[in-house]
Design an enzyme around this catalytic site. Sequence first.
Site, PDB file in Angstrom:
ATOM      1  N   CYS A  66       0.857  -1.143  -0.074  1.00 25.08           N
ATOM      2  CA  CYS A  66      -0.143  -0.008  -0.043  1.00 25.08           C
ATOM      3  C   CYS A  66       0.987   1.256  -0.073  1.00 25.08           C
ATOM      4  O   CYS A  66       1.669   1.367   0.944  1.00 25.08           O
ATOM      5  CB  CYS A  66      -0.975  -0.088   1.298  1.00 25.08           C
ATOM      6  SG  CYS A  66      -1.521   1.578   1.629  1.00 25.08           S
ATOM      7  N   CYS A  71      -3.688   5.688   6.213  1.00 27.81           N
ATOM      8  CA  CYS A  71      -5.078   5.018   5.647  1.00 27.81           C
ATOM      9  C   CYS A  71      -5.592   4.233   6.817  1.00 27.81           C
ATOM     10  O   CYS A  71      -6.750   3.663   6.427  1.00 27.81           O
ATOM     11  CB  CYS A  71      -4.699   4.345   4.335  1.00 27.81           C
ATOM     12  SG  CYS A  71      -3.815   2.826   4.570  1.00 27.81           S
ATOM     13  N   CYS A  73      -3.924   1.442   8.071  1.00 31.21           N
ATOM     14  CA  CYS A  73      -3.244   0.251   8.306  1.00 31.21           C
ATOM     15  C   CYS A  73      -1.832   0.562   8.924  1.00 31.21           C
ATOM     16  O   CYS A  73      -0.996   0.780   8.556  1.00 31.21           O
ATOM     17  CB  CYS A  73      -2.819  -0.076   7.268  1.00 31.21           C
ATOM     18  SG  CYS A  73      -4.237  -0.824   6.174  1.00 31.21           S
ATOM     19  N   CYS A 145      -6.664  -0.939  -2.400  1.00 34.48           N
ATOM     20  CA  CYS A 145      -6.422  -1.428  -0.995  1.00 34.48           C
ATOM     21  C   CYS A 145      -5.679  -2.496  -0.978  1.00 34.48           C
ATOM     22  O   CYS A 145      -6.330  -3.674  -1.480  1.00 34.48           O
ATOM     23  CB  CYS A 145      -7.657  -1.045  -0.426  1.00 34.48           C
ATOM     24  SG  CYS A 145      -7.723  -1.544   1.351  1.00 34.48           S
ATOM     25  N   GLN A 229     -17.537 -11.968   9.303  1.00 26.39           N
ATOM     26  CA  GLN A 229     -15.917 -12.205   9.642  1.00 26.39           C
ATOM     27  C   GLN A 229     -15.681 -11.662   8.340  1.00 26.39           C
ATOM     28  O   GLN A 229     -15.681 -12.204   7.072  1.00 26.39           O
ATOM     29  CB  GLN A 229     -15.562 -13.186  10.294  1.00 26.39           C
ATOM     30  CG  GLN A 229     -15.963 -13.692  11.506  1.00 26.39           C
ATOM     31  CD  GLN A 229     -15.694 -12.981  12.543  1.00 26.39           C
ATOM     32  OE1 GLN A 229     -14.739 -11.928  12.460  1.00 26.39           O
ATOM     33  NE2 GLN A 229     -16.212 -12.854  13.689  1.00 26.39           N
ATOM     34  N   GLU A 277     -29.366 -12.910  17.903  1.00 25.17           N
ATOM     35  CA  GLU A 277     -29.268 -11.804  17.382  1.00 25.17           C
ATOM     36  C   GLU A 277     -30.164 -10.534  16.964  1.00 25.17           C
ATOM     37  O   GLU A 277     -31.280 -11.033  16.878  1.00 25.17           O
ATOM     38  CB  GLU A 277     -28.993 -12.372  15.625  1.00 25.17           C
ATOM     39  CG  GLU A 277     -28.659 -11.370  14.738  1.00 25.17           C
ATOM     40  CD  GLU A 277     -27.331 -10.185  14.636  1.00 25.17           C
ATOM     41  OE1 GLU A 277     -26.448 -10.858  15.274  1.00 25.17           O
ATOM     42  OE2 GLU A 277     -27.461  -9.224  14.712  1.00 25.17           O
ATOM     43  N   ASP A 320     -20.149 -13.492  20.945  1.00 23.21           N
ATOM     44  CA  ASP A 320     -19.373 -12.793  20.005  1.00 23.21           C
ATOM     45  C   ASP A 320     -19.848 -11.379  19.876  1.00 23.21           C
ATOM     46  O   ASP A 320     -20.349 -11.245  18.740  1.00 23.21           O
ATOM     47  CB  ASP A 320     -19.350 -13.866  18.737  1.00 23.21           C
ATOM     48  CG  ASP A 320     -18.287 -13.295  17.537  1.00 23.21           C
ATOM     49  OD1 ASP A 320     -17.669 -12.353  17.733  1.00 23.21           O
ATOM     50  OD2 ASP A 320     -18.421 -13.793  16.505  1.00 23.21           O
ATOM     51  N   CYS A 347     -13.462  -8.893  19.370  1.00 22.90           N
ATOM     52  CA  CYS A 347     -12.546  -8.124  18.432  1.00 22.90           C
ATOM     53  C   CYS A 347     -11.768  -6.918  19.261  1.00 22.90           C
ATOM     54  O   CYS A 347     -11.275  -6.268  18.738  1.00 22.90           O
ATOM     55  CB  CYS A 347     -13.421  -7.588  17.243  1.00 22.90           C
ATOM     56  SG  CYS A 347     -14.688  -6.664  17.753  1.00 22.90           S
TER      57      CYS A 347
HETATM   58  C1  LIG Z   1     -18.897  -9.516  15.943  1.00 19.64           C
HETATM   59  S1  LIG Z   1     -20.512  -9.856  15.302  1.00 19.64           S
HETATM   60  C2  LIG Z   1     -20.624 -11.671  15.487  1.00 19.64           C
HETATM   61  C3  LIG Z   1     -21.640 -12.320  14.379  1.00 19.64           C
HETATM   62  C4  LIG Z   1     -21.526 -13.995  13.913  1.00 19.64           C
HETATM   63  N1  LIG Z   1     -21.088 -14.558  15.363  1.00 19.64           N
HETATM   64  C5  LIG Z   1     -20.390 -14.152  13.226  1.00 19.64           C
HETATM   65  O1  LIG Z   1     -19.221 -14.496  13.526  1.00 19.64           O
HETATM   66  O2  LIG Z   1     -20.523 -13.985  12.105  1.00 19.64           O
HETATM   67  C6  LIG Z   1     -21.509  -9.268  16.424  1.00 19.64           C
HETATM   68  C7  LIG Z   1     -23.088  -9.470  15.849  1.00 19.64           C
HETATM   69  O3  LIG Z   1     -24.104  -8.753  16.832  1.00 19.64           O
HETATM   70  C8  LIG Z   1     -25.010  -8.382  16.535  1.00 19.64           C
HETATM   71  N2  LIG Z   1     -25.645  -7.571  17.798  1.00 19.64           N
HETATM   72  C9  LIG Z   1     -25.163  -6.283  18.244  1.00 19.64           C
HETATM   73  N3  LIG Z   1     -25.647  -6.041  19.242  1.00 19.64           N
HETATM   74  C10 LIG Z   1     -26.552  -6.995  19.738  1.00 19.64           C
HETATM   75  C11 LIG Z   1     -27.354  -7.120  20.628  1.00 19.64           C
HETATM   76  N4  LIG Z   1     -27.606  -6.112  21.845  1.00 19.64           N
HETATM   77  N5  LIG Z   1     -27.905  -8.563  20.806  1.00 19.64           N
HETATM   78  C12 LIG Z   1     -27.845  -9.405  19.869  1.00 19.64           C
HETATM   79  N6  LIG Z   1     -27.169  -9.084  18.783  1.00 19.64           N
HETATM   80  C13 LIG Z   1     -26.502  -7.833  18.558  1.00 19.64           C
HETATM   81  C14 LIG Z   1     -24.623  -7.446  15.304  1.00 19.64           C
HETATM   82  O4  LIG Z   1     -25.809  -7.489  14.457  1.00 19.64           O
HETATM   83  C15 LIG Z   1     -23.624  -8.564  14.658  1.00 19.64           C
HETATM   84  O5  LIG Z   1     -24.207  -9.512  13.897  1.00 19.64           O
END
Ligand SMILES: C[S@@+](CC[C@H](N)C(=O)[O-])C[C@H]1O[C@@H](n2cnc3c(N)ncnc32)[C@H](O)[C@@H]1O
Length: 389
Positions: A66, A71, A73, A145, A229, A277, A320, A347
Amino acid sequence: MEKVECERLNDQGQGIGYINNKIIFVPELLPGDKALVQITKEKKNFMEGKIIEYLSLSKDRVKPICPYLNCGCALKSLNYQKQIEYKENKVKNILKKFSGLENVVIDIITSKKTNYYRNKITLKVKDKVGYFKNKTNDFLAIEGCALADTRINEIIKVLNTLDLNNTKEITIKAFDDVMIIIDGVLDISALKEYVSSIYMNDKLVYGNKYITTTINNLTFQISKDSFFQVNTSMIETLYNEAIKLVTNKGKALDLFCGTGTISLILSKHFKKVIGVEINKEAVECALENKKLNNINNVEFICGDANEVCKDLTADVVFVDPPRAGLSKEGIQNILKVNPEKIVYISCDPVTLARDLNVLKEKYIVEKVIPVDLFPNTYHVESVSLLIHR
Ligand SMILES: C[S@@+](CC[C@H](N)C(=O)[O-])C[C@H]1O[C@@H](n2cnc3c(N)ncnc32)[C@H](O)[C@@H]1O
């Protein structure tokens, strides 16, 4: 202007140096670099600066693909071995600082690809496509990119030949097939040969409603607004690292389940799985994905995972969450579920450490595995295993 030698990087990948014993943070300055720096901000306890001229360069530098500065990174000029040492230490330091946890972080898992790995990018538009420079609203026009999938790079070139006057933002997702999501109006005729789906101002104007991908031999449909992801080369690795931490065959909860990836992969290891979700579109995808893969032991609930879980039972809970982590109530509700094990995919090590600091009263934090999903940036994912005391 001042001479600054970089000693180490802060958690955002900025170089740390000192001027008269006062700390200064300088983007694009790597440990071992010396540079002439202009002070851009001065506060009581710290300063910020920008590089005017490099005086000597670190031996750990590499020439990045890059060509752009600032930017986003922050680590792209640092060799990959040093990037992963930085990330592993970052997770260790943050866990120690915010949750008092030591000796829990194991070796980082490195990324299979370090360039062209991202399956999704969002571009700003100002005559050309580009990004805002790191932490500013300064527009940076780009011709490509080095993080993004090569198909996204081809489309960037085409976009820069078009009249973009009525376009605000463009998101491109590249999985088995490619989707473009345009905020604004654009003549799409030149784009059709590169993609299978185009949305303009939230309306499907070309091709299919969904794009698809395959993970662990399961097919997933991905919609315009649902999370997935971003590092294609590491999606299976991330999920498999999480799943192999549990052996219980009973009931699992997959909180923050997105399009149902973890839930559906878990279905063959557990008698029953419930995914929760908040994004309605992602839940629709999850239900569709369950049907596509002929899976019958998984249920999906659309709602706030922090809340919904209080009425559920499980032997194992996978969480997650987004960068913000769990809510205070969410943690208390998960504690009420009282699972044998919790697998926490995060994350952001700072919110992870904050949440582990509460969860550790009832759970032993057995291990934290950093996973490099975001090479060349300062970001790092991690998978933690918690076992009931
Ligand atoms: C880091 S992503 C993980 C998604 C999934 N585990 C994956 O690996 O594809 C976080 C997810 O949490 C959802 N999210 C955010 N706030 C939330 C809440 N209060 N309750 C349920 N889901 C939520 C987002 O829409 C998103 O899809």
